[in-house]
Design a protein around this motif. Structure first.
Motif, PDB file in Angstrom:
ATOM      1  N   THR A 112     -33.995 -12.972 -73.250  1.00 37.75           N
ATOM      2  CA  THR A 112     -33.515 -13.731 -72.100  1.00 37.75           C
ATOM      3  C   THR A 112     -34.655 -14.565 -71.521  1.00 37.75           C
ATOM      4  O   THR A 112     -35.744 -14.033 -71.266  1.00 37.75           O
ATOM      5  N   PRO A 113     -34.441 -15.864 -71.296  1.00 34.35           N
ATOM      6  CA  PRO A 113     -35.502 -16.710 -70.734  1.00 34.35           C
ATOM      7  C   PRO A 113     -35.922 -16.249 -69.342  1.00 34.35           C
ATOM      8  O   PRO A 113     -35.097 -15.789 -68.549  1.00 34.35           O
ATOM      9  N   LEU A 114     -37.193 -16.373 -69.062  1.00 34.74           N
ATOM     10  CA  LEU A 114     -37.726 -15.984 -67.762  1.00 34.74           C
ATOM     11  C   LEU A 114     -37.046 -16.753 -66.634  1.00 34.74           C
ATOM     12  O   LEU A 114     -36.796 -16.196 -65.567  1.00 34.74           O
ATOM     13  N   THR A 115     -36.748 -18.012 -66.861  1.00 39.42           N
ATOM     14  CA  THR A 115     -36.098 -18.808 -65.815  1.00 39.42           C
ATOM     15  C   THR A 115     -34.768 -18.196 -65.387  1.00 39.42           C
ATOM     16  O   THR A 115     -34.421 -18.201 -64.208  1.00 39.42           O
ATOM     17  N   HIS A 116     -34.044 -17.627 -66.346  1.00 47.45           N
ATOM     18  CA  HIS A 116     -32.763 -16.993 -66.050  1.00 47.45           C
ATOM     19  C   HIS A 116     -32.963 -15.731 -65.202  1.00 47.45           C
ATOM     20  O   HIS A 116     -32.196 -15.453 -64.273  1.00 47.45           O
ATOM     21  N   VAL A 117     -34.007 -14.970 -65.529  1.00 48.72           N
ATOM     22  CA  VAL A 117     -34.292 -13.735 -64.801  1.00 48.72           C
ATOM     23  C   VAL A 117     -34.709 -14.046 -63.366  1.00 48.72           C
ATOM     24  O   VAL A 117     -34.251 -13.392 -62.414  1.00 48.72           O
ATOM     25  N   VAL A 118     -35.564 -15.051 -63.193  1.00 46.18           N
ATOM     26  CA  VAL A 118     -36.014 -15.429 -61.855  1.00 46.18           C
ATOM     27  C   VAL A 118     -34.819 -15.837 -60.993  1.00 46.18           C
ATOM     28  O   VAL A 118     -34.724 -15.480 -59.814  1.00 46.18           O
ATOM     29  N   GLU A 119     -33.884 -16.547 -61.578  1.00 44.51           N
ATOM     30  CA  GLU A 119     -32.689 -16.953 -60.849  1.00 44.51           C
ATOM     31  C   GLU A 119     -31.850 -15.728 -60.447  1.00 44.51           C
ATOM     32  O   GLU A 119     -31.301 -15.664 -59.351  1.00 44.51           O
ATOM     33  N   ALA A 120     -31.795 -14.729 -61.335  1.00 43.92           N
ATOM     34  CA  ALA A 120     -31.045 -13.505 -61.030  1.00 43.92           C
ATOM     35  C   ALA A 120     -31.705 -12.717 -59.903  1.00 43.92           C
ATOM     36  O   ALA A 120     -31.015 -12.169 -59.027  1.00 43.92           O
ATOM     37  N   PHE A 121     -33.035 -12.661 -59.911  1.00 43.49           N
ATOM     38  CA  PHE A 121     -33.758 -12.008 -58.811  1.00 43.49           C
ATOM     39  C   PHE A 121     -33.397 -12.677 -57.487  1.00 43.49           C
ATOM     40  O   PHE A 121     -33.145 -12.012 -56.475  1.00 43.49           O
ATOM     41  N   ARG A 122     -33.379 -13.989 -57.496  1.00 42.48           N
ATOM     42  CA  ARG A 122     -33.100 -14.737 -56.265  1.00 42.48           C
ATOM     43  C   ARG A 122     -31.653 -14.563 -55.820  1.00 42.48           C
ATOM     44  O   ARG A 122     -31.364 -14.322 -54.645  1.00 42.48           O
ATOM     45  N   LYS A 123     -30.735 -14.627 -56.756  1.00 42.27           N
ATOM     46  CA  LYS A 123     -29.314 -14.598 -56.447  1.00 42.27           C
ATOM     47  C   LYS A 123     -28.834 -13.222 -56.004  1.00 42.27           C
ATOM     48  O   LYS A 123     -28.046 -13.094 -55.059  1.00 42.27           O
ATOM     49  N   LEU A 141     -38.658  -1.620 -67.895  1.00 45.64           N
ATOM     50  CA  LEU A 141     -38.094  -2.043 -66.617  1.00 45.64           C
ATOM     51  C   LEU A 141     -38.892  -3.232 -66.112  1.00 45.64           C
ATOM     52  O   LEU A 141     -40.091  -3.131 -65.865  1.00 45.64           O
ATOM     53  N   LEU A 142     -38.220  -4.352 -65.968  1.00 46.89           N
ATOM     54  CA  LEU A 142     -38.877  -5.557 -65.470  1.00 46.89           C
ATOM     55  C   LEU A 142     -38.693  -5.631 -63.960  1.00 46.89           C
ATOM     56  O   LEU A 142     -37.566  -5.611 -63.465  1.00 46.89           O
ATOM     57  N   THR A 143     -39.795  -5.687 -63.240  1.00 45.37           N
ATOM     58  CA  THR A 143     -39.741  -5.704 -61.779  1.00 45.37           C
ATOM     59  C   THR A 143     -40.227  -7.043 -61.242  1.00 45.37           C
ATOM     60  O   THR A 143     -40.886  -7.809 -61.945  1.00 45.37           O
ATOM     61  N   ASN A 144     -39.896  -7.284 -59.979  1.00 48.04           N
ATOM     62  CA  ASN A 144     -40.390  -8.524 -59.367  1.00 48.04           C
ATOM     63  C   ASN A 144     -41.915  -8.516 -59.270  1.00 48.04           C
ATOM     64  O   ASN A 144     -42.553  -9.562 -59.397  1.00 48.04           O
ATOM     65  N   ASP A 145     -42.501  -7.331 -59.086  1.00 47.14           N
ATOM     66  CA  ASP A 145     -43.967  -7.238 -59.072  1.00 47.14           C
ATOM     67  C   ASP A 145     -44.545  -7.649 -60.421  1.00 47.14           C
ATOM     68  O   ASP A 145     -45.580  -8.320 -60.497  1.00 47.14           O
ATOM     69  N   GLY A 146     -43.857  -7.233 -61.498  1.00 43.98           N
ATOM     70  CA  GLY A 146     -44.319  -7.602 -62.826  1.00 43.98           C
ATOM     71  C   GLY A 146     -44.257  -9.099 -63.062  1.00 43.98           C
ATOM     72  O   GLY A 146     -45.155  -9.683 -63.688  1.00 43.98           O
ATOM     73  N   ILE A 147     -43.222  -9.718 -62.554  1.00 49.85           N
ATOM     74  CA  ILE A 147     -43.094 -11.172 -62.694  1.00 49.85           C
ATOM     75  C   ILE A 147     -44.190 -11.887 -61.915  1.00 49.85           C
ATOM     76  O   ILE A 147     -44.813 -12.835 -62.402  1.00 49.85           O
TER      77      ILE A 147
END
Length: 239
Positions: A112-123, A141-147
């Motif tokens: 999954t592209p990072l851009t898609h994940v960032v949008e999911a975090f925001r949404k 487990l991918l966390t916002n801290d990891g990003i």
């Protein structure tokens, strides 16, 4: 009156047995000692700690300060016995961990592209997502801290190039830290035990992921973080 005393003693002994079980049947099985230990690990015990401690004093008075076979220095009121029985019922049938989990679980595949994940975090305002391979193997487990850490490391001249970056790129080498798994039939006691054990080991547990039978490579049915444990305390206090 004898019937009330008998109900009290039977229920008290059943709760004592639960405390032994929750503490792995230690050599020192003193009720108050077990109660103190259990208070640190389980919200149900924390909520009812003061009541149970007082009931222990009453039980000692009944058992050890009996003047003669049919006469007690202290006897419980019916309301006390009924309250003790309600606590015992909660210990007999603790709620399932899944009741306190965040559901449904949003997760991503490794490509999954990072851009898609960032949008999911925001949404969705969710702070962590499980990551799986195309064969449903759990990767981490991918966390916002990891990003944030990845962005900080990739920052160049005030810009970050996210083209071609996927979730797998962000997990790093140690991609399965501080995540444990629990069966969907697991109780809230087992859930709390996971977090307590990690605390004792000085290892911060980020989440417990619940799958059908506790297998990490099955898709998640629920995810529990330390924030979700607040719901456990609130539920027990409301009850």
């Amino acid at each position: 009156m004898d019937e009330i005393v008998e109900r009290f003693e039977v229920t008290f002994n059943q709760i004592h047995q639960h405390l032994k079980e929750l503490n792995g049947y230690p050599k020192n099985d003193n009720f108050v000692e077990l109660l103190q230990r259990s208070k640190l690990k389980h919200s149900v015990i924390r909520v009812h700690f003061d009541q149970l401690k007082q009931y222990a004093k009453l039980r000692n008075a009944i058992v050890h300060e009996r003047i003669r076979g049919d006469y007690y220095v202290a006897t419980p009121h019916l309301e006390v016995v009924e309250d003790l029985e309600r606590i015992k019922q909660t210990l007999d049938q603790p709620p399932q961990a899944l009741e306190f989990a965040t559901r449904p679980v949003l997760f991503f595949k490794e490509d999954t592209p990072l851009t898609h994940v960032v949008e999911a975090f925001r949404k969705h305002e969710i702070s962590q997502f499980p990551i799986y391979t195309s064969n449903h193997e759990f990767l981490g487990l991918l966390t916002n801290d990891g990003i944030v850490r990845w962005i900080a490391g990739a920052l160049a001249d005030g810009h970050v190039n996210m083209d071609g970056i996927t979730t797998k790129d962000l997990l790093g080498e140690d991609n399965k830290p501080n995540v444990e798994f629990l069966s969907s039939s697991g109780s809230v006691f087992e859930l709390e035990e996971h977090f307590e054990t990690s605390l004792e080991a000085e290892r911060k547990l980020k989440a417990v992921i619940i799958t059908e039978d506790g297998d990490p490579d099955l898709l998640p049915m629920g995810i529990v973080t330390t924030w979700d444990l607040i719901k456990v305390d609130r539920r027990n206090r409301d009850d």
